[in-house]
Design a protein around this motif. Structure first.
Motif, PDB file in Angstrom:
ATOM      1  N   ARG A  69      20.317  -7.136 -11.964  1.00  0.00           N
ATOM      2  CA  ARG A  69      20.100  -7.427 -13.376  1.00  0.00           C
ATOM      3  C   ARG A  69      20.776  -8.569 -14.118  1.00  0.00           C
ATOM      4  O   ARG A  69      20.488  -8.758 -15.240  1.00  0.00           O
ATOM      5  CB  ARG A  69      20.152  -5.921 -14.192  1.00  0.00           C
ATOM      6  CG  ARG A  69      19.200  -5.011 -13.580  1.00  0.00           C
ATOM      7  CD  ARG A  69      18.876  -4.075 -14.283  1.00  0.00           C
ATOM      8  NE  ARG A  69      17.892  -2.764 -13.802  1.00  0.00           N
ATOM      9  CZ  ARG A  69      17.281  -1.802 -14.227  1.00  0.00           C
ATOM     10  NH1 ARG A  69      17.563  -1.628 -15.625  1.00  0.00           N
ATOM     11  NH2 ARG A  69      16.556  -1.117 -13.654  1.00  0.00           N
TER      12      ARG A  69
ATOM     13  N   ILE B 270      10.354  -4.175 -14.351  1.00  0.00           N
ATOM     14  CA  ILE B 270      11.883  -5.055 -14.247  1.00  0.00           C
ATOM     15  C   ILE B 270      11.615  -5.938 -13.095  1.00  0.00           C
ATOM     16  O   ILE B 270      11.178  -5.599 -11.895  1.00  0.00           O
ATOM     17  CB  ILE B 270      13.190  -4.213 -14.030  1.00  0.00           C
ATOM     18  CG1 ILE B 270      13.475  -3.200 -15.075  1.00  0.00           C
ATOM     19  CG2 ILE B 270      14.293  -4.993 -13.513  1.00  0.00           C
ATOM     20  CD1 ILE B 270      13.979  -3.797 -16.276  1.00  0.00           C
TER      21      ILE B 270
ATOM     22  N   MET C 224      12.915  -7.438 -18.652  1.00  0.00           N
ATOM     23  CA  MET C 224      14.221  -6.872 -18.625  1.00  0.00           C
ATOM     24  C   MET C 224      14.136  -5.907 -19.993  1.00  0.00           C
ATOM     25  O   MET C 224      13.171  -5.971 -20.788  1.00  0.00           O
ATOM     26  CB  MET C 224      15.444  -7.913 -18.908  1.00  0.00           C
ATOM     27  CG  MET C 224      15.076  -8.658 -20.201  1.00  0.00           C
ATOM     28  SD  MET C 224      16.528  -9.976 -20.065  1.00  0.00           S
ATOM     29  CE  MET C 224      16.267 -10.288 -22.126  1.00  0.00           C
TER      30      MET C 224
ATOM     31  N   THR D 156      27.215  -3.911 -13.652  1.00  0.00           N
ATOM     32  CA  THR D 156      26.078  -4.313 -14.321  1.00  0.00           C
ATOM     33  C   THR D 156      25.523  -5.942 -14.116  1.00  0.00           C
ATOM     34  O   THR D 156      24.702  -6.623 -13.718  1.00  0.00           O
ATOM     35  CB  THR D 156      25.759  -3.988 -15.614  1.00  0.00           C
ATOM     36  OG1 THR D 156      25.883  -2.579 -15.838  1.00  0.00           O
ATOM     37  CG2 THR D 156      24.105  -4.120 -16.279  1.00  0.00           C
TER      38      THR D 156
ATOM     39  N   ASN E 147      13.905  -9.276 -11.280  1.00  0.00           N
ATOM     40  CA  ASN E 147      15.104 -10.072 -11.397  1.00  0.00           C
ATOM     41  C   ASN E 147      15.015 -11.280 -10.192  1.00  0.00           C
ATOM     42  O   ASN E 147      14.056 -11.359  -9.379  1.00  0.00           O
ATOM     43  CB  ASN E 147      16.260  -9.347 -10.775  1.00  0.00           C
ATOM     44  CG  ASN E 147      16.267  -8.112 -11.862  1.00  0.00           C
ATOM     45  OD1 ASN E 147      16.534  -8.359 -12.946  1.00  0.00           O
ATOM     46  ND2 ASN E 147      16.359  -6.859 -11.226  1.00  0.00           N
TER      47      ASN E 147
ATOM     48  N   PRO F 106      18.079 -11.833 -14.632  1.00  0.00           N
ATOM     49  CA  PRO F 106      16.504 -11.348 -14.719  1.00  0.00           C
ATOM     50  C   PRO F 106      15.637 -12.530 -14.874  1.00  0.00           C
ATOM     51  O   PRO F 106      15.959 -13.550 -15.028  1.00  0.00           O
ATOM     52  CB  PRO F 106      16.734 -10.937 -16.457  1.00  0.00           C
ATOM     53  CG  PRO F 106      17.990 -11.603 -17.063  1.00  0.00           C
ATOM     54  CD  PRO F 106      18.682 -11.727 -16.009  1.00  0.00           C
TER      55      PRO F 106
ATOM     56  N   ASN G  96      20.702  -6.855 -23.282  1.00  0.00           N
ATOM     57  CA  ASN G  96      19.669  -6.234 -22.187  1.00  0.00           C
ATOM     58  C   ASN G  96      20.710  -5.468 -21.371  1.00  0.00           C
ATOM     59  O   ASN G  96      20.200  -4.868 -20.186  1.00  0.00           O
ATOM     60  CB  ASN G  96      19.158  -7.200 -21.209  1.00  0.00           C
ATOM     61  CG  ASN G  96      20.078  -8.004 -20.248  1.00  0.00           C
ATOM     62  OD1 ASN G  96      21.547  -8.433 -20.709  1.00  0.00           O
ATOM     63  ND2 ASN G  96      19.889  -8.502 -19.133  1.00  0.00           N
ATOM     64  N   THR G  97      21.896  -5.018 -21.831  1.00  0.00           N
ATOM     65  CA  THR G  97      22.729  -4.066 -21.210  1.00  0.00           C
ATOM     66  C   THR G  97      23.111  -2.678 -22.181  1.00  0.00           C
ATOM     67  O   THR G  97      23.318  -3.088 -23.434  1.00  0.00           O
ATOM     68  CB  THR G  97      23.788  -4.555 -20.595  1.00  0.00           C
ATOM     69  OG1 THR G  97      24.635  -5.281 -21.696  1.00  0.00           O
ATOM     70  CG2 THR G  97      23.575  -5.853 -19.529  1.00  0.00           C
TER      71      THR G  97
END
Length: 489
Positions: free
Chosen positions: A183, A222, A192, A178, A224, A186, A129-130
């Motif tokens: 994030r 999004i 995400m 990050t 979180n 999540p 997810n990055t």
């Protein structure tokens, strides 16, 4: 006239050449990215007759990918050949560092692995997810993962190990920024984004190559968790993300992601690198959207839960080596290492014939000369020959029409210092500066909290990296730790 049967890998991907390995020049050496060669050798080694090391805790669901935009000018992959075409998929989410019984809400990257069951074999996007990662050379991967696991003496997680490694690996700074942002926790898996992270190739019908990055944009938006909620849920409902995903699909609230790509013509890689100072194949860097905007491709929808967790989720196996005609690799060093490592991990963990399991088996015809090995359950190709080349017309033969254009390589074979000439600070600083003031405050508080038990020599070394990314970044963390920021590295 007898129809020739196409030789494929065990994932159903056509083999263009079964006689010659991929080499750097006509005299070699052999390249690790020749997955067909590696697969043949590994399977042969295991023909005589465990929890995942990473991504152990996971959830998955089936669904459909639908093409919404025409990208055939970039790729000849058949799953993209026309707007409206649909392909079945399996998407597995996971945490990375925790064991199988760990909490879904821990601060950790999230795995985002998609298996497309295409008519030309299985295509796996084994991402996160990055958009970036902590390291750029595969030789550092086992050491990095050791720092995320347990201390060999105490059997406890060790912030000292983590920050010691990161402080000596400044290329990790972008991903650290990050991970410790909002994030990093999540709100379940539906809210995400997902990324292929690596640079891959698109190859079109004219045999032209384009470099490409894959982005899965959450159509739910999004969301979180706060640090307090993430910690609370870890105790109250450690399976929070799995429960949320399963229940949403059961209620027919089907989550969706928009697949987009960034595309760079092959010839632009060198000029872009000279202009920016960044390597387009470096997984610790992103391609700015202003240089290469997102191009929409289609929509991925999850709409069916597995019936048996072990059979369909625990035994599901993804590998970035699984690319179909029209999609290829790049010189990304981490990708090259993963091409080998993921398949090898599945051979060890699931078994020699893991690709025959229903969840992993291609939904198109597949024909190999792989035989025997433990747990063979598909008939073992009966009385058919188990060698090639052979003179029997009806047996699988290589298919030269699937050959890719040559991948341009330059330079001498050597061990090159990945830190030489690298800029690990600008993009991490840019990400920090993109954040609103309250987001920056939470980021620096999260990092300071994670570093409180770390020896001061390591703290100061890491603070210097933060300060190089942005002086305010380093100063804020130092202030929250109650220490004086030392001079530059």
């Amino acid at each position: 006239m007898t129809t020739r049967t196409t030789l494929t890998t065990a994932s159903g991907i056509p083999v263009p050449d079964n006689q010659n390995s991929v080499t750097a020049g006509p005299r070699g050496p052999v390249l690790l990215q020749d997955f067909h060669l590696i697969e043949k050798l590994q399977h042969f080694n295991r023909e005589r007759t465990p929890e995942r090391v990473v991504h152990a805790k996971g959830s998955a669901a089936y669904g459909t990918f639908t093409v919404t935009e025409d990208i055939t000018r970039y790729t000849r992959a058949k799953l993209f050949e026309q707007v409206g075409k649909q392909t079945s998929v399996l998407l597995r989410f996971s945490t990375v560092g925790g064991e199988k019984g760990s909490a879904d809400t821990e601060r950790d990257p999230r795995g985002f692995a998609v298996k497309f069951y295409t008519e030309e074999g299985n295509w796996d996007v084994a991402g996160n997810n990055t958009p970036v990662f902590f390291i750029k050379d595969p030789s550092k991967f086992p050491d990095f993962i050791h720092t995320q696991k347990r201390h060999p003496q105490t059997n406890l997680k060790s912030p000292t190990m983590m920050w010691d490694f990161w402080s000596l690996s400044p290329e990790a700074l972008h991903q650290i920024t990050t991970l410790f942002s909002d994030r990093g926790t999540p709100d379940g898996y539906r809210f995400m984004h997902g990324f292929g992270s690596h640079t891959f190739s698109f190859i079109n019908a004219d045999n032209e190559r384009f470099w490409v990055k894959f982005h899965f944009r959450s159509m739910q938006g999004i969301k979180n968790l706060s640090v307090a909620d993430a910690v609370r849920l870890a105790g109250e409902d450690p399976d929070y993300a799995q429960r949320d995903l399963f229940n949403a699909i059961e209620a027919q609230d089907f989550p969706k992601w928009r697949l987009c790509v960034q595309v760079m013509p092959e010839v632009e890689a060198e000029t872009w690198s000279r202009k920016t100072g960044w390597n387009p194949f470096d997984i610790t860097k992103v391609w700015p959207y202003k240089d290469y905007p997102l191009i929409e491709v289609g929509v991925l929808e999850l709409n069916r839960n597995p019936q048996n967790y072990f059979a369909e989720v625990e035994q599901a196996a993804f590998s970035p080596a699984n690319v179909v005609p029209g999609i290829g690799f790049s010189p990304d060093k981490m990708l090259q290492g993963r091409i080998f490592a993921y398949h090898d991990a599945h051979l060890y963990r699931v078994g020699t014939n893991y690709q025959q399991l229903p969840v992993n088996r291609p939904q198109c015809p597949y024909h190999t000369y792989q035989r025997d090995g433990s747990m063979r359950f598909d008939g073992n190709f009966g009385a058919a020959p188990n060698y090639e080349p052979n003179s029997i017309v009806s047996t699988p033969k290589q298919a030269p029409q699937y050959k890719e254009p040559p991948l341009k390589i330059s330079g001498d074979a050597d061990r090159y210092d990945h830190a030489e000439g690298d800029d690990p600070y600008t993009q991490a600083g840019n990400l920090f500066r993109l954040m609103k003031a309250d987001e920056q405050d939470r980021l620096t508080s999260n990092i300071a909290g994670a570093m409180r038990s770390v020896p001061m020599s390591i703290v100061q070394r890491q603070l210097a990296h933060f300060a190089k990314a942005d002086p305010r970044y380093g100063a804020a963390i130092a202030a929250k730790l109650g220490v004086q920021l030392a001079g530059a590295l």
